[in-house]
Design a protein around this motif. Sequence first.
Motif, PDB file in Angstrom:
ATOM      1  N   GLY A  25     -34.526   7.217  12.265  1.00 56.31           N
ATOM      2  CA  GLY A  25     -34.064   8.525  12.384  1.00 56.31           C
ATOM      3  C   GLY A  25     -32.596   8.209  12.775  1.00 56.31           C
ATOM      4  N   ARG A  26     -31.999   9.475  12.834  1.00 59.39           N
ATOM      5  CA  ARG A  26     -30.417   9.290  13.401  1.00 59.39           C
ATOM      6  C   ARG A  26     -30.057  10.274  14.368  1.00 59.39           C
ATOM      7  NH1 ARG A  26     -30.017  13.877  12.829  1.00 59.39           N
ATOM      8  NH2 ARG A  26     -29.572  15.182  10.942  1.00 59.39           N
ATOM      9  N   VAL A  27     -29.124  10.229  15.123  1.00 63.71           N
ATOM     10  CA  VAL A  27     -28.486  11.426  15.843  1.00 63.71           C
ATOM     11  C   VAL A  27     -26.934  11.316  15.489  1.00 63.71           C
ATOM     12  CG1 VAL A  27     -28.177   9.969  17.818  1.00 63.71           C
ATOM     13  CG2 VAL A  27     -28.457  12.281  18.009  1.00 63.71           C
ATOM     14  N   GLY A  31     -19.420  16.054  13.968  1.00 66.74           N
ATOM     15  CA  GLY A  31     -19.205  16.056  12.427  1.00 66.74           C
ATOM     16  C   GLY A  31     -20.569  16.857  12.025  1.00 66.74           C
ATOM     17  N   GLU A  32     -20.403  18.072  12.443  1.00 74.37           N
ATOM     18  CA  GLU A  32     -21.689  18.750  12.095  1.00 74.37           C
ATOM     19  C   GLU A  32     -21.367  19.821  10.930  1.00 74.37           C
ATOM     20  OE1 GLU A  32     -24.559  17.352  12.461  1.00 74.37           O
ATOM     21  OE2 GLU A  32     -24.394  17.428  14.721  1.00 74.37           O
ATOM     22  N   HIS A  33     -22.284  19.690  10.195  1.00 72.78           N
ATOM     23  CA  HIS A  33     -21.973  20.674   8.897  1.00 72.78           C
ATOM     24  C   HIS A  33     -20.637  20.235   8.224  1.00 72.78           C
ATOM     25  CE1 HIS A  33     -25.558  22.988   9.805  1.00 72.78           C
ATOM     26  NE2 HIS A  33     -25.229  22.748  10.992  1.00 72.78           N
ATOM     27  N   THR A  34     -20.172  19.066   8.310  1.00 76.08           N
ATOM     28  CA  THR A  34     -19.053  18.836   7.815  1.00 76.08           C
ATOM     29  C   THR A  34     -19.542  17.943   6.403  1.00 76.08           C
ATOM     30  OG1 THR A  34     -18.955  17.000   9.221  1.00 76.08           O
ATOM     31  CG2 THR A  34     -17.402  18.616   9.472  1.00 76.08           C
ATOM     32  N   ASP A  35     -20.510  17.254   6.341  1.00 80.62           N
ATOM     33  CA  ASP A  35     -20.713  16.555   4.996  1.00 80.62           C
ATOM     34  C   ASP A  35     -20.762  17.145   3.705  1.00 80.62           C
ATOM     35  OD1 ASP A  35     -23.314  17.396   5.648  1.00 80.62           O
ATOM     36  OD2 ASP A  35     -24.349  15.621   5.728  1.00 80.62           O
ATOM     37  N   TYR A  36     -21.336  18.331   3.654  1.00 87.53           N
ATOM     38  CA  TYR A  36     -21.620  19.011   2.608  1.00 87.53           C
ATOM     39  C   TYR A  36     -20.339  19.614   2.243  1.00 87.53           C
ATOM     40  CZ  TYR A  36     -23.363  22.566   5.486  1.00 87.53           C
ATOM     41  OH  TYR A  36     -23.242  23.425   6.485  1.00 87.53           O
ATOM     42  N   ASN A  37     -19.281  19.670   3.235  1.00 90.22           N
ATOM     43  CA  ASN A  37     -18.107  20.092   2.741  1.00 90.22           C
ATOM     44  C   ASN A  37     -16.920  18.940   2.738  1.00 90.22           C
ATOM     45  OD1 ASN A  37     -18.263  23.059   2.976  1.00 90.22           O
ATOM     46  ND2 ASN A  37     -18.957  22.636   5.179  1.00 90.22           N
ATOM     47  N   ARG A 163     -30.255  21.750   0.764  1.00 88.63           N
ATOM     48  CA  ARG A 163     -28.994  21.529  -0.045  1.00 88.63           C
ATOM     49  C   ARG A 163     -28.259  20.868   1.116  1.00 88.63           C
ATOM     50  NH1 ARG A 163     -25.667  25.696  -2.586  1.00 88.63           N
ATOM     51  NH2 ARG A 163     -24.936  23.654  -3.545  1.00 88.63           N
ATOM     52  N   CYS A 164     -28.752  19.646   1.556  1.00 89.79           N
ATOM     53  CA  CYS A 164     -27.960  18.818   2.679  1.00 89.79           C
ATOM     54  C   CYS A 164     -26.761  17.825   1.962  1.00 89.79           C
ATOM     55  CB  CYS A 164     -28.889  17.882   3.091  1.00 89.79           C
ATOM     56  SG  CYS A 164     -29.732  16.791   1.894  1.00 89.79           S
ATOM     57  N   GLY A 165     -26.058  17.408   2.940  1.00 87.89           N
ATOM     58  CA  GLY A 165     -25.122  16.575   2.605  1.00 87.89           C
ATOM     59  C   GLY A 165     -25.658  14.914   2.646  1.00 87.89           C
ATOM     60  N   ILE A 166     -24.486  14.055   2.615  1.00 90.13           N
ATOM     61  CA  ILE A 166     -25.091  12.647   2.354  1.00 90.13           C
ATOM     62  C   ILE A 166     -25.203  11.925   3.636  1.00 90.13           C
ATOM     63  CG2 ILE A 166     -23.980  12.152   0.178  1.00 90.13           C
ATOM     64  CD1 ILE A 166     -21.996  10.707   1.574  1.00 90.13           C
ATOM     65  N   MET A 167     -25.093  12.644   4.832  1.00 88.61           N
ATOM     66  CA  MET A 167     -25.203  11.942   6.178  1.00 88.61           C
ATOM     67  C   MET A 167     -26.451  11.198   6.492  1.00 88.61           C
ATOM     68  SD  MET A 167     -24.467  13.359   9.728  1.00 88.61           S
ATOM     69  CE  MET A 167     -25.375  14.851   9.809  1.00 88.61           C
ATOM     70  N   ASP A 168     -27.442  11.819   6.303  1.00 90.13           N
ATOM     71  CA  ASP A 168     -28.529  11.413   6.816  1.00 90.13           C
ATOM     72  C   ASP A 168     -29.117  10.099   6.091  1.00 90.13           C
ATOM     73  OD1 ASP A 168     -28.420  13.612   8.496  1.00 90.13           O
ATOM     74  OD2 ASP A 168     -30.180  14.749   7.470  1.00 90.13           O
ATOM     75  N   GLN A 169     -29.161  10.120   4.905  1.00 85.15           N
ATOM     76  CA  GLN A 169     -29.620   9.242   4.035  1.00 85.15           C
ATOM     77  C   GLN A 169     -28.536   7.801   4.326  1.00 85.15           C
ATOM     78  OE1 GLN A 169     -28.921  12.129   2.772  1.00 85.15           O
ATOM     79  NE2 GLN A 169     -30.957  13.016   2.747  1.00 85.15           N
ATOM     80  N   GLY A 328     -27.253  17.408  14.333  1.00 83.24           N
ATOM     81  CA  GLY A 328     -27.904  17.479  13.161  1.00 83.24           C
ATOM     82  C   GLY A 328     -27.874  19.293  12.898  1.00 83.24           C
ATOM     83  N   ALA A 329     -28.708  19.625  12.120  1.00 83.76           N
ATOM     84  CA  ALA A 329     -28.559  20.960  11.626  1.00 83.76           C
ATOM     85  C   ALA A 329     -28.414  22.056  12.595  1.00 83.76           C
ATOM     86  CB  ALA A 329     -29.505  21.439  10.491  1.00 83.76           C
ATOM     87  N   GLY A 330     -29.060  21.909  13.770  1.00 86.67           N
ATOM     88  CA  GLY A 330     -28.858  22.866  15.066  1.00 86.67           C
ATOM     89  C   GLY A 330     -30.108  24.099  14.906  1.00 86.67           C
TER      90      GLY A 330
HETATM   91  C1  GLA Z   1     -29.035  18.480   7.876  1.00 84.81           C
HETATM   92  C2  GLA Z   1     -28.650  18.015   6.808  1.00 84.81           C
HETATM   93  C3  GLA Z   1     -27.099  16.889   6.930  1.00 84.81           C
HETATM   94  C4  GLA Z   1     -26.149  17.787   7.693  1.00 84.81           C
HETATM   95  C5  GLA Z   1     -26.391  18.395   8.861  1.00 84.81           C
HETATM   96  C6  GLA Z   1     -25.548  19.088   9.661  1.00 84.81           C
HETATM   97  O1  GLA Z   1     -29.099  17.464   9.112  1.00 84.81           O
HETATM   98  O2  GLA Z   1     -29.547  16.980   6.277  1.00 84.81           O
HETATM   99  O3  GLA Z   1     -26.817  16.345   5.679  1.00 84.81           O
HETATM  100  O4  GLA Z   1     -25.749  18.675   6.778  1.00 84.81           O
HETATM  101  O5  GLA Z   1     -27.605  19.366   8.595  1.00 84.81           O
HETATM  102  O6  GLA Z   1     -24.322  18.369  10.169  1.00 84.81           O
END
Ligand code: GLA
Length: 380
Positions: A25-27, A31-37, A163-169, A328-330
Amino acid sequence: MRVEASALFRSTFGVAPAAGASAPGRVNLIGEHTDYNGGPVLPVALGTRTTVVAGPADSGLLEIVSTRDGQLARLDYRENRAAGWGAYVAGVMRELVAAGAAPAGGARIAVASDVPIGAGLSSSAALTVATAKALATLARVPLSARQIAGIAFRAEHDHVGVRCGIMDQTIAALATPGHALLIECASAETRQIPFRGRLLLVDTGVRHELARGALNERRAECEAAVARLKLELPELMWLAAWPAAWLARLKRALPEPLRSRAVHVVGETARTRFGAQLLARRRLKQFGQLLYESHESCRRLYECSAPELDLVVAAAKRAGALGARLSGAGWGGTALVLVDRKREARITAAIRRAFHRAYGREPPITVAQASGGVRRESVR
Ligand code: GLA
């Protein structure tokens, strides 16, 4: 978790698994909601992991079981119809097929995990990354950590429809123990940064199913903002690429709520890059200040906080924590608190007290260890 997954595999299918892998898992530090931007993120992998063990099948299907409910499900992964966690596994399988890295004839899978679900610690990426590695290992196709991250990302984004970004993976695949990972999401460039802070995770227990819908909504708002800002700056590709010095111009160009969303993304992008520099220079106090600023921006401008998260952050600040914010997403899930070891006990007690006073219960608080990314697991 390796032992539990293997035992479940044996008791369900009557044979031993042939391949295994696990992912954390991750924390996200900042840098929140920046990845898909197209901006930067700075996550840390946790010690909690999801283990996936796999073996061949001749049914042409995915036969999946998890220790969470013990129910065997059979999925035709060629159809995009699975629900729940099966959808993530099926998405990974389809991506592996497209990459020529899938085991022929389907697969059997057993999963065991101690990553809490819905706590904002990315249990989904732990699952998809571990599944991709276990299945590619079963198929005897060596994939790099980056390739695994790409397959896991597309499984969630293209197949499950988050529609997440690439952070988590990316963090689940590339993490190194003792380090945070700076990921520049437009270029996918990464930098490992030693992380020696003491980090508490406070689980608010608020589980918003809403988070997924709200994430997609925010993303649509960001895209609408980019479309308008292109009138000002035609070459703008990503919201995070808007020059921070042109904030007044951005504000003039956008109506609410697009203005607030965009100001958050541009500000958070600058904070994250600066934060990575501070962390690299071990300036934890200044780094912590940025965490508070990030939380404020998430709360006021991006509107992705929750009262429980705000309460934890306020209590942590009053008790003298170096920094605290949602992660995370919040809209619920976990708050992170950066502490000085000497003040840890006092801060923990203060958060428990404040939370109990407001909500009549105490939140689980754990210490995060910056851990490693995906790895093979022996199945013997
Ligand atoms: C979720 C998404 C991430 C990222 C965060 C917000 O965890 O899976 O890609 O967008 O929200 O930073």
